[in-house]
Scaffold this active site. Structure first.
Site: not given
Ligand SMILES: Cc1ncc(C[n+]2csc(CCOP(=O)(O)OP(=O)(O)O)c2C)c(N)n1
Length: 662
Positions: A301, A388, A416
């Site tokens: 990242k 969630e 959700r």
């Molecule tokens: C249902 C939901 N909950 C929380 C989020 C907030 N959120 C956005 S990106 C993220 C982390 C995603 O991590 P990952 O899938 O590992 O992708 P990365 O950003 O590390 O590439 C979160 C918790 C969201 N977008 N949707």
């Protein structure tokens, strides 16, 4: 010197570049991301991590015929740059500009829109099933993060995958981070998988094998050799296992890809997600597979930008920053606190006095402010991952055992967990407290993130108490009040800075279902207007009242505090006393607070004219600032004044009539 990036007007152009040219392109893309996002803010870290992966995808596959389905799609900026949108990239997340997520209406290369996590595997599988049914042969590629894999829907899709299709390419983009550090057994498993030294050895062999072949032949040779050679091709992203392999709970040792294989997916990896030739070869191989496969790609990242590597959580999604230092613009001294911090700090105080309280977040410790609790009282804090539904049912379970869980989830993500709110919490009348942050606009994120529906989706559910504070002091009061209830309670408050009012040392216990009269009629003036401003809209109501007063109207301002139960007496009293009632809410008009007031008036026989100010029955786009959207859709004091005057037959400013309010 001209840039390769400027020559890539469409993804086909990526295919004409050599690997050294693609490497140069990757550098140019990183520069573009870092400089544009320094002005606009956005998902810096996730996008810097997928530069090579996205280039390789476009090198090997051909969109829009082939489909890329991005989970959350916050990491799709590079894809946007390579699919004919680089000239507009400087507008990303601004009014009228590119959206910060994949959007079907924005480009044919965005085959699936998202903003919420965990949807990609299901959507991509649906596309694969549709493709198989219609007999076409395009490739469906799903790119999802290690944290998205903690989401229940991802597992539901995996369970369904192998017996639905034989051709499916899943790319697990593993950077070990959610927004914060990824937590839980899945994160642990992936860590064990990528640190298995056996795979490391195979990787070296495999790379030697690859280097023997001239470009172009690689894919064909790979198809033959992949079965033995591919598993475990790991390169310099490296072994990252820290500490003892055997954990206190007895788990430990090295992981094997058995999980994916038992799900019917061929597992390839882990591979270095910044090694372009390896990525290209791997994807070329994946293209030839006649069975579902998952490619485990290790990325960093923030790759290429020190500030983002040093602070992965901050640079997951960040506001404007200084490129040289990575510093964001500091809040001016004396500016109001953020609502999320007021919530987090209040919870710590409440937890110190009440042993039954615990805080629960679904992978959002910073965004919700629960990091304050994590720091102060880690044993009272739970991060359940991007889950969630689980968070809400987990809270319900704790509540049955005498605890009083505080679930902090953004309004939009709580959607959700609707059935869990309904079936698990409210039906059993369990005392779970919901703190709904970002209830209102999330302007630069746009429609996937605006929290404009929660009053409507909650108002019809029995047993619950729903509140909206007009300022940060009242937020603390409402949290305190919620801890005294034996029913489900919901508190909605907006994103960003609070009002700047002092917060009492000891929060007050509010009477449930009782509104606050902020300003009563003066008795002067014939035209009486009662303005019911919910939550932060109370400020707009007061401004409108001030303006109307200068024009001879007699105005009362009410802070409803509760959207359920509504204060029947106060609404009825002012409904009868006023010539015009105005309801103001940072929520859709359809089914919202104003709709509840109309129902109440109908039930008690009040027939006053009601002007409802709120968001219209449509999905609201993104914009640079919330104020731009409020002006456009009439959630302003000026429009409120104009709408009131219209009710009295006075000239209204025509432009503000743009928005249809009941
Ligand atoms: C249902 C939901 N909950 C929380 C989020 C907030 N959120 C956005 S990106 C993220 C982390 C995603 O991590 P990952 O899938 O590992 O992708 P990365 O950003 O590390 O590439 C979160 C918790 C969201 N977008 N949707």
């Amino acid at each position: 010197m001209s840039r390769y990036l400027d020559m890539v007007a469409e993804p086909a152009h990526v295919k004409n570049l050599t690997v050294p040219q693609l490497t140069q392109l990757a550098d140019e893309i990183r520069h573009e991301l870092i400089t544009v996002l320094a002005r606009n803010g956005g998902h810096v870290g996730p996008n810097l991590g997928v530069v090579e992966l996205t280039i390789a995808l476009h090198r090997v596959f051909t969109t829009p015929r082939d489909k890329f389905v991005w989970d959350v799609s916050h990491q799709a900026y590079v894809h946007k740059l390579l699919t004919g949108r680089k000239d507009r990239f400087s507008t990303i997340r601004t009014t009228g500009g590119l959206n910060g997520f994949a959007l079907r209406s924005e480009s044919p290369h965005d085959c699936y829109g998202a903003g919420h996590a965990g949807t990609a595997l299901s959507a991509a599988l649906g596309m694969a099933a549709a493709r198989d049914k219609r007999g076409s042969d395009e490739h469906i590629v799903c790119i999802f993060g290690d944290a998205a894999l903690t989401n229940g829907i991802s597992f539901e899709a995996l369970n369904n995958l192998a017996h639905t299709t034989k051709r499916f390419i899943a790319i697990l983009n593993d950077n070990e981070w959610s927004i914060a550090k990824n937590v839980g057994a899945v994160a642990h498993y992936l860590n064990k998988l990528i640190t298995n030294p056996r795979y490391n050895k195979l990787a070296t062999d495999f790379q030697n094998f690859l280097r023997r072949f001239p470009k172009g032949e690689v894919a064909i040779k790979l198809a033959r050799k992949a079965e033995e050679g591919f598993k475990g091709a790991i390169t310099e992203v490296g072994l990252r296992q820290t500490g003892s392999l055997v954990e206190a709970d007895g788990r430990g040792g090295y992981g094997s890809p058995v999980f994916f294989e038992e799900m019917g997916l061929r597992y390839l990896g882990p591979i270095d997600g910044h090694d372009l030739p390896l990525l290209i070869s791997t994807l070329e191989f994946a293209k030839t597979c006649s069975h579902p496969i998952v490619i485990h790609v290790l990325t960093q990242k923030g790759k290429g930008y020190d500030a983002a590597i040093k602070s992965p959580e901050k640079f997951h999604g960040v506001g404007p920053y200084d490129v040289a230092t990575g510093n964001t613009v500091p809040a001016k001294p004396g500016s109001p606190p953020m609502y999320q911090d007021v919530m987090g700090q209040t919870l710590v105080k409440l937890c110190q006095k009440d042993n039954t309280l615990v805080g629960i977040t679904a992978a959002m410790p910073s965004g919700t402010g629960l990091k304050h609790l994590e720091k102060a009282m880690p044993d009272r804090y739970h991060d359940v991952g991007i889950a969630e539904e689980h968070a809400v049912i987990f809270a319900a379970g704790m509540a049955t055992m005498g605890f009083h869980p505080v679930v902090a989830i953004y309004s939009t993500f709580l959607q959700r967990a609707y059935d869990c709110i309904h079936h698990d919490v409210c039906l059993q009348d369990l005392p779970v407290i919901f703190c709904m942050d970002r209830a209102g606009l999330s302007a630069n994120d746009g429609p996937t993130h605006h929290g404009l529906f929660d009053i409507a989706y909650l108002r019809c559910v029995p047993n619950l108490i729903a509140m909206a504070p007009k300022d940060e002091d009242e937020l603390a009061d409402m949290m305190f009040t919620a801890t005294h209830q034996r029913h489900p309670t919901f508190i909605r408050y907006p994103r960003g800075a609070a009002e700047g009012v002092p917060i009492k040392e000891q929060p007050a216990l509010l009477e449930v279902g009782k509104a606050q009269v902020v300003r009563n009629f003066s008795g002067q003036g014939k035209r009486k207007v009662a303005l019911f401003g919910l939550g932060p809209m109370n400020t707009i109501a007061r401004k409108a009242a001030d303006q109307l007063a200068t024009e001879g109207f007699d105005c009362a301002v009410i802070n409803p505090r509760f959207t359920k139960p509504l204060d029947v007496g106060t609404h009825e009293f002012f409904g009868k006393a006023a010539d015009v009632v105005v309801t103001l809410e940072d929520h859709v008009i359809m089914g919202g607070y104003g709709a509840a007031v109309l129902e109440l008036f109908n039930d008690v026989g009040v027939s006053v004219s009601v002007v409802r100010i709120g968001w219209p029955d449509q999905f609201i786009e993104h914009a640079t600032t919330p104020d731009e959207l409020r002006r456009k859709y009439g959630l302003t004091a000026e429009n409120t004044v104009a709408r009131v005057k219209e009710q009295f037959g006075e000239a209204a400013a025509a432009a503000t009539r743009l928005v249809e309010v009941a």
